[in-house]
Design a protein around this motif. Structure first.
Motif, mmCIF file in Angstrom:
data_model
loop_
_atom_site.group_PDB
_atom_site.id
_atom_site.type_symbol
_atom_site.label_atom_id
_atom_site.label_comp_id
_atom_site.label_asym_id
_atom_site.label_seq_id
_atom_site.Cartn_x
_atom_site.Cartn_y
_atom_site.Cartn_z
ATOM 1 N N GLY A 248 0.772 -1.237 0.000
ATOM 2 C CA GLY A 248 0.000 0.000 0.000
ATOM 3 C C GLY A 248 0.801 1.283 0.000
ATOM 4 N N ASP A 249 2.132 1.196 -0.237
ATOM 5 C CA ASP A 249 2.906 2.423 -0.425
ATOM 6 C C ASP A 249 2.551 3.000 -1.800
ATOM 7 O OD1 ASP A 249 4.134 1.853 1.973
ATOM 8 O OD2 ASP A 249 6.091 1.342 1.117
ATOM 9 N N VAL A 250 2.354 4.312 -1.855
ATOM 10 C CA VAL A 250 1.792 4.949 -3.051
ATOM 11 C C VAL A 250 2.806 5.860 -3.714
ATOM 12 C CG1 VAL A 250 0.047 6.619 -3.835
ATOM 13 C CG2 VAL A 250 -0.580 4.841 -2.184
ATOM 14 N N CYS A 251 3.160 5.537 -4.940
ATOM 15 C CA CYS A 251 4.023 6.422 -5.730
ATOM 16 C C CYS A 251 3.140 7.291 -6.601
ATOM 17 C CB CYS A 251 4.975 5.598 -6.590
ATOM 18 S SG CYS A 251 6.112 6.601 -7.558
ATOM 19 N N ASN A 252 3.352 8.574 -6.533
ATOM 20 C CA ASN A 252 2.553 9.517 -7.308
ATOM 21 C C ASN A 252 3.389 10.761 -7.583
ATOM 22 O OD1 ASN A 252 -0.134 9.999 -8.484
ATOM 23 N ND2 ASN A 252 -0.311 11.641 -6.994
ATOM 24 N N LYS A 253 2.787 11.708 -8.299
ATOM 25 C CA LYS A 253 3.504 12.920 -8.685
ATOM 26 C C LYS A 253 4.204 13.592 -7.513
ATOM 27 C CE LYS A 253 3.890 14.089 -11.941
ATOM 28 N NZ LYS A 253 5.009 13.717 -12.808
#
Ligand SMILES: CSC[C@H]1O[C@H](OP(=O)(O)O)[C@H](O)[C@@H]1O
Length: 364
Positions: A248-253
Motif C-alpha cells: 500500500g505504499d503509493v508512488c505519485n507525482k
C-alpha cells in the motif's frame, strides 16, 4: 468526457484504423489531436508526455505494440517493441503491465494473426480502463456522500494533486471519477486543484477538466494545501497513483508525499484512487523499490504558458544556467493513506487490505 458537447476519450482508434490522441502538451490553450502512425510516434508520445498518466501510458503502449505488429509482426519485432516502449518512462507500472499483457497474448500466435489481435486487445484494455474508473467513481462517491451527510448537505471540499483526471486515463479519471460522480449525484463539491509544479498538470489539465465539466474549483499553488487543511478548508484529499506496492505504499507525482504529511498533521482523510493494474505486486517497500523518474532540468527552470503574442511557449524563471533537480514522483508510505479506492471497493492501505481485496493476485 464531453468537451463542448462532443464526447472524447484520451486515446481512440478511428473508423479508418488510425490511433489518435489528444496531445496534452498544448492544453489548456489548444485542443490538438494527433495520429500515432509508428512505434516511434508512440515512444515519443509517452516519453515527451504528449500523453501521460499511468493508465493512459499503458493504453498507449498497448496500441504501440499493435501499430508495430501491423508493420512487422515477427518475434524479433515483438521482443524489440517491449524493450523500446518499456524504456520510455520508468515509474508508472501500467506501462510494464500493458506490455506484458500484449506479449502474453501475442507471443503464442502466428505472426500473421498478431496485428488484428493486438488492436483488439488494446481496445479491450481501453474499455476495461473506462469501466474500472467508473467503478472507482462509484466507490469514491460513497465517501464523498458520507462527508456531505455529516456536514448536513454542506459543501464537500476536495484537494487533488497533479492530474488524475480523464486525461490521465482513457476516460473518467481515477481521482476525478468520484468527483464527477458526486457532481452528477447533485452533491455540492468544490475542488482545490494543486497547480503541481514543475509541469503544472493541475493548472493545465485538471483545471481544464473542471472548467469543461462545470465543477466548482480553485487553482492553488502547491504550497497552499497545508495552510488550507490547517484552517479546516479541506474535507478530504483524493489523489492518483502511478504505482502502488503490495503493502500500500503509493508512488505519485512529486509533492503528493508532502500533502499526505499535511493531511495527517491536520486530521484530513487522504485517499488514493487505485485501479488494479496500477498495483505492483512484486514490490513492497515503495521508497526503496520504485524507480523514480528524473526529468530534465528545463522543466524546473522554465514554465510553459500562453505568451502575450498568443503563442504557447516557455519562460525562463531562473538565472541562465541555473542547475536544477527534477524527481518527477515521490512515495507516500501506506501509514499516511486513509484508504485505497479501487474498482472493487475501498481497501485498507496495507498488505492485508490489498490481499483481501484482490485475493487472486496477492502473493506471499
Ligand atoms: C491516474 S494516473 C495519474 C498520475 O500520473 C501523473 O504523472 P504524469 O503526469 O507524470 O504521468 C500523476 O502522478 C498522476 O497522479
Amino acid at each position: 468526457m464531453k468537451i463542448d458537447g462532443t464526447h472524447y476519450r484520451s486515446i481512440w482508434r478511428t473508423a479508418e484504423g488510425r490511433v489518435e490522441i489528444i496531445d496534452q502538451r498544448w492544453l489548456p490553450h489548444e485542443l490538438r489531436i494527433v495520429a500515432l502512425e509508428t512505434r516511434a510516434d508512440v515512444a515519443a508520445a509517452i516519453r515527451e508526455m504528449w500523453v501521460r498518466g499511468a493508465p493512459l501510458i499503458g493504453a498507449t503502449a498497448a496500441y504501440g505494440v499493435a501499430v508495430q505488429m501491423a508493420h512487422d509482426p515477427s518475434d524479433a519485432s515483438l521482443a524489440e517493441t517491449w524493450e523500446v516502449l518499456h524504456a520510455t518512462r520508468p515509474t508508472a507500472i501500467n506501462l510494464r503491465w500493458a506490455l506484458d499483457e500484449m506479449r502474453r497474448i501475442l507471443q503464442p500466435m502466428a505472426p500473421a494473426d498478431r496485428a488484428d489481435a493486438a488492436f483488439r486487445r488494446a481496445g479491450e484494455i481501453c474499455d476495461e480502463d473506462v469501466e474500472i474508473n467508473r467503478r472507482i467513481g462509484e466507490n469514491g462517491l460513497a465517501i464523498i456522500r458520507d462527508i456531505a451527510a455529516r456536514k448536513g448537505g454542506g459543501r464537500v471540499n476536495v484537494l487533488t494533486h497533479c492530474n488524475a483526471g480523464w486525461l490521465a486515463t482513457v476516460d473518467w479519471g481515477t481521482a476525478t471519477s468520484p468527483i464527477y460522480h458526486a457532481v452528477e449525484a447533485g452533491i455540492d463539491v468544490h475542488v482545490f486543484v494543486d497547480e503541481t509544479r514543475p509541469r503544472n498538470q493541475g493548472a493545465h489539465l485538471t483545471a481544464w477538466e473542471m472548467n469543461h465539466h462545470g465543477v466548482s474549483h480553485d487553482l492553488i499553488v502547491d504550497n497552499a494545501g497545508g495552510h488550507l487543511m490547517q484552517h479546516g478548508e479541506v474535507d478530504l484529499c483524493i489523489v492518483g497513483t502511478d504505482r502502488t506496492t503490495a503493502r500500500g505504499d503509493v508512488c505519485n507525482k512529486i509533492g503528493t508525499y508532502l500533502k499526505a504529511l499535511a493531511a495527517q498533521a491536520n486530521g484530513v482523510p487522504f485517499y488514493v484512487a487505485l485501479p488494479s493494474p496500477t498495483i505492483d505486486w512484486t514490490v513492497s517497500d515503495g521508497v526503496r523499490e520504485i524507480p523514480i523518474e528524473e526529468r530534465g532540468q528545463d522543466e524546473v527552470t522554465h514554465v510553459q504558458g500562453r505568451l502575450e503574442d498568443g503563442r504557447i511557449g516557455h519562460v525562463l524563471i531562473s538565472p541562465d544556467g541555473t542547475p536544477a533537480r527534477n524527481p518527477a514522483f515521490d512515495v507516500t508510505p501506506a501509514a499516511l493513506v486513509t484508504g485505497l479506492i479501487t474498482e472493487r471497493g475501498v481497501a485498507e492501505a496495507s498488505a492485508a487490505g490489498l490481499a483481501a481485496m484482490f485475493a487472486e493476485r496477492a502473493v506471499g
